[in-house]
Design a protein around this motif. Structure first.
Motif, PDB file in Angstrom:
ATOM      1  N   LYS A   1       0.826  -1.207   0.000  1.00  0.00           N
ATOM      2  CA  LYS A   1       0.000   0.000   0.000  1.00  0.00           C
ATOM      3  C   LYS A   1       0.859   1.256   0.000  1.00  0.00           C
ATOM      4  CE  LYS A   1      -1.911   1.456   3.803  1.00  0.00           C
ATOM      5  NZ  LYS A   1      -1.505   2.891   3.818  1.00  0.00           N
TER       6      LYS A   1
ATOM      7  N   ASN B   1       1.999   4.942   0.912  1.00  0.00           N
ATOM      8  CA  ASN B   1       1.973   5.504   2.263  1.00  0.00           C
ATOM      9  C   ASN B   1       0.753   6.360   2.543  1.00  0.00           C
ATOM     10  OD1 ASN B   1       3.389   5.255   4.587  1.00  0.00           O
ATOM     11  ND2 ASN B   1       4.928   6.795   4.129  1.00  0.00           N
TER      12      ASN B   1
ATOM     13  N   GLU C   1      -5.409   5.301   2.109  1.00  0.00           N
ATOM     14  CA  GLU C   1      -6.126   4.605   3.182  1.00  0.00           C
ATOM     15  C   GLU C   1      -6.290   3.134   2.817  1.00  0.00           C
ATOM     16  OE1 GLU C   1      -9.106   2.889   5.482  1.00  0.00           O
ATOM     17  OE2 GLU C   1      -9.599   3.456   3.417  1.00  0.00           O
ATOM     18  N   GLU C   2      -6.176   2.250   3.799  1.00  0.00           N
ATOM     19  CA  GLU C   2      -6.128   0.807   3.515  1.00  0.00           C
ATOM     20  C   GLU C   2      -7.412   0.297   2.865  1.00  0.00           C
ATOM     21  OE1 GLU C   2      -4.992  -3.436   5.698  1.00  0.00           O
ATOM     22  OE2 GLU C   2      -4.542  -1.532   6.671  1.00  0.00           O
TER      23      GLU C   2
ATOM     24  N   TRP D   1      -7.244   1.114  -0.753  1.00  0.00           N
ATOM     25  CA  TRP D   1      -6.256   0.285  -1.448  1.00  0.00           C
ATOM     26  C   TRP D   1      -6.786  -1.127  -1.677  1.00  0.00           C
ATOM     27  CZ3 TRP D   1      -2.521   0.897  -4.592  1.00  0.00           C
ATOM     28  CH2 TRP D   1      -1.566  -0.089  -4.807  1.00  0.00           C
ATOM     29  N   LEU D   2      -7.429  -1.699  -0.675  1.00  0.00           N
ATOM     30  CA  LEU D   2      -7.936  -3.064  -0.837  1.00  0.00           C
ATOM     31  C   LEU D   2      -9.116  -3.104  -1.800  1.00  0.00           C
ATOM     32  CD1 LEU D   2      -7.612  -4.607   2.738  1.00  0.00           C
ATOM     33  CD2 LEU D   2      -6.089  -4.782   0.768  1.00  0.00           C
TER      34      LEU D   2
ATOM     35  N   ALA E   1      -3.446   7.104   8.381  1.00  0.00           N
ATOM     36  CA  ALA E   1      -2.845   5.840   8.816  1.00  0.00           C
ATOM     37  C   ALA E   1      -3.399   5.401  10.157  1.00  0.00           C
ATOM     38  CB  ALA E   1      -1.329   5.978   8.908  1.00  0.00           C
TER      39      ALA E   1
ATOM     40  N   LEU F   1     -12.173  -1.638   9.021  1.00  0.00           N
ATOM     41  CA  LEU F   1     -11.393  -1.413   7.811  1.00  0.00           C
ATOM     42  C   LEU F   1     -12.164  -0.534   6.841  1.00  0.00           C
ATOM     43  CD1 LEU F   1      -8.879  -2.154   6.092  1.00  0.00           C
ATOM     44  CD2 LEU F   1     -10.206  -4.080   5.205  1.00  0.00           C
TER      45      LEU F   1
ATOM     46  N   GLU G   1     -14.822  -5.544   5.202  1.00  0.00           N
ATOM     47  CA  GLU G   1     -13.763  -6.554   5.302  1.00  0.00           C
ATOM     48  C   GLU G   1     -14.307  -7.958   5.065  1.00  0.00           C
ATOM     49  OE1 GLU G   1     -10.044  -7.865   8.219  1.00  0.00           O
ATOM     50  OE2 GLU G   1     -11.510  -6.379   8.898  1.00  0.00           O
TER      51      GLU G   1
ATOM     52  N   PHE H   1      -2.483  -9.107   3.021  1.00  0.00           N
ATOM     53  CA  PHE H   1      -3.532  -8.393   3.744  1.00  0.00           C
ATOM     54  C   PHE H   1      -4.507  -9.344   4.444  1.00  0.00           C
ATOM     55  CE2 PHE H   1      -2.032  -5.389   0.539  1.00  0.00           C
ATOM     56  CZ  PHE H   1      -1.816  -4.260   1.325  1.00  0.00           C
TER      57      PHE H   1
ATOM     58  N   LYS I   1       3.638  -4.234   4.334  1.00  0.00           N
ATOM     59  CA  LYS I   1       2.297  -3.963   3.819  1.00  0.00           C
ATOM     60  C   LYS I   1       2.182  -2.567   3.234  1.00  0.00           C
ATOM     61  CE  LYS I   1      -1.291  -5.239   6.133  1.00  0.00           C
ATOM     62  NZ  LYS I   1      -2.277  -5.460   7.200  1.00  0.00           N
ATOM     63  N   GLU I   2       3.127  -1.714   3.594  1.00  0.00           N
ATOM     64  CA  GLU I   2       3.012  -0.325   3.175  1.00  0.00           C
ATOM     65  C   GLU I   2       4.355   0.160   2.653  1.00  0.00           C
ATOM     66  OE1 GLU I   2       2.203   3.635   5.692  1.00  0.00           O
ATOM     67  OE2 GLU I   2       0.526   2.224   5.631  1.00  0.00           O
TER      68      GLU I   2
END
Length: 327
Positions: free
Chosen positions: A97, A99, A102-103, A106-107, A207, A219, A230, A279, A313-314
């Protein structure tokens, strides 16, 4: 990115038979067609959704009857000589991901992209044969949705697990996933509802959304994704994994080897596994039908071991490190 279905390999001169008496793979020329939407077989109305993962099941099938354990060579796709890819590079660059992203965002991007790649592989097994008019995956050849020692069942309208032909199962999965990723309640496209878009969070604060928003956290909350997000993407990943497992176990030789497209399949699948493991979108139990191939890639360093993956992961990709599946 261009599609993968139209790519062909150079001819391979390996001929003869393997140690188990099965003819070794041989190429039969370039392959370029991709299935048009109108070529998809007509199927009954869609049964109940598989979203309730607790009700999804698979049952063991008997292994090769009469065969002593270890007496047969592994399938072609579990052998190192057939585990190669069409690209070189670090797949972590594609998965990690950035920096300031937002996760949840990204997912969501990764799941949509993984489905796009899988759909191209599915199109290959749906191309009708010129002689029979049927795709290589049809109700006669694949009467159940199976892979190795597993048969996957679908839930009917009464939530009862039923066995259906693989081509029907895969098509229903496609409809179900498409419905999920185009549903704005699950994959929101209106950024005005997110905390980041409204200005309450700055990029450096995304983050740690739980410190800014208070209350319960989940998430993708700061980007407007629902609390079920999620669970939804894990269900999508589980169904995509089943499709990959069937494609390998049922159709690797025909059409992927004969079409010279097995490296494309490998490339899509290693990217899928890398994102899923990084992830925690997929469990080892779900990967089990394809574990020997995953182990080969782990040994080659194409996939990171879990302790390494946890720390990567990032990242912030640089221009020199940015490598993709360019085909």
């Amino acid at each position: 990115r261009q599609g993968l279905a139209g790519r062909s390999n150079k001819s391979n001169n390996q001929q003869g038979k393997g140690g188990n008496g099965i003819p070794s793979p041989t190429t039969s020329g370039p392959y370029s067609p991709s299935a048009a939407p109108g070529q998809t077989p007509n199927l009954p109305p869609m049964p109940h959704s598989p979203a309730l993962s607790s009700n999804m099941s698979f049952e063991s099938q008997s292994t090769q009857e009469g065969a002593a354990p270890g007496s047969r060579r592994p399938p072609f796709f579990f052998r190192e000589e057939y585990s190669n890819l069409i690209v070189r590079g670090n797949f972590m660059t594609l998965a990690a991901k950035p920096n300031l992203v937002e996760e949840g965002e990204w997912l969501a991007h990764q799941v949509v992209e993984q489905y796009r790649l899988l759909e191209q592989m599915i199109n290959i097994i749906k191309v009708p044969d010129e002689r029979t008019g049927k795709p290589c995956c049809n109700t006669d050849v694949c009467p159940t949705m199976s892979a190795s020692g597993h048969t996957y069942t679908w839930l009917d309208n009464n939530k009862k697990p039923i066995k259906i032909p693989a081509i029907q199962y895969i098509t229903l999965v496609q409809k179900w996933i498409s419905g999920k990723i185009t549903d704005p309640a699950i994959f929101p496209t209106d950024t005005s509802s997110s905390s980041y878009a409204s200005g309450s969070l700055t990029p450096s604060q995304t983050a740690q959304p739980q410190l800014q928003l208070g209350g319960r956290d989940w998430l993708g909350k700061s980007s407007g994704f629902p609390e079920t997000f999620e669970a939804d993407i894990k269900s999508i990943y589980r169904q995509m994994m089943r499709c990959y497992a069937h494609i390998y176990h049922g159709h690797w030789l025909d059409p992927f080897w004969h079409a010279g497209a097995y490296k494309e399949l490998n490339t899509c699948f290693v990217h899928f596994i890398n994102v899923g493991k990084l992830f925690n979108l997929i469990t080892d139990k779900e990967i089990e039908p394809m574990q020997p191939l995953v182990d080969l890639w782990l040994a080659k360093g194409l996939l990171l071991q879990p302790p390494q993956a946890a720390t990567q992961k990032e990242n912030v990709p640089t221009a020199g490190a940015q490598q993709g599946i360019a085909v």
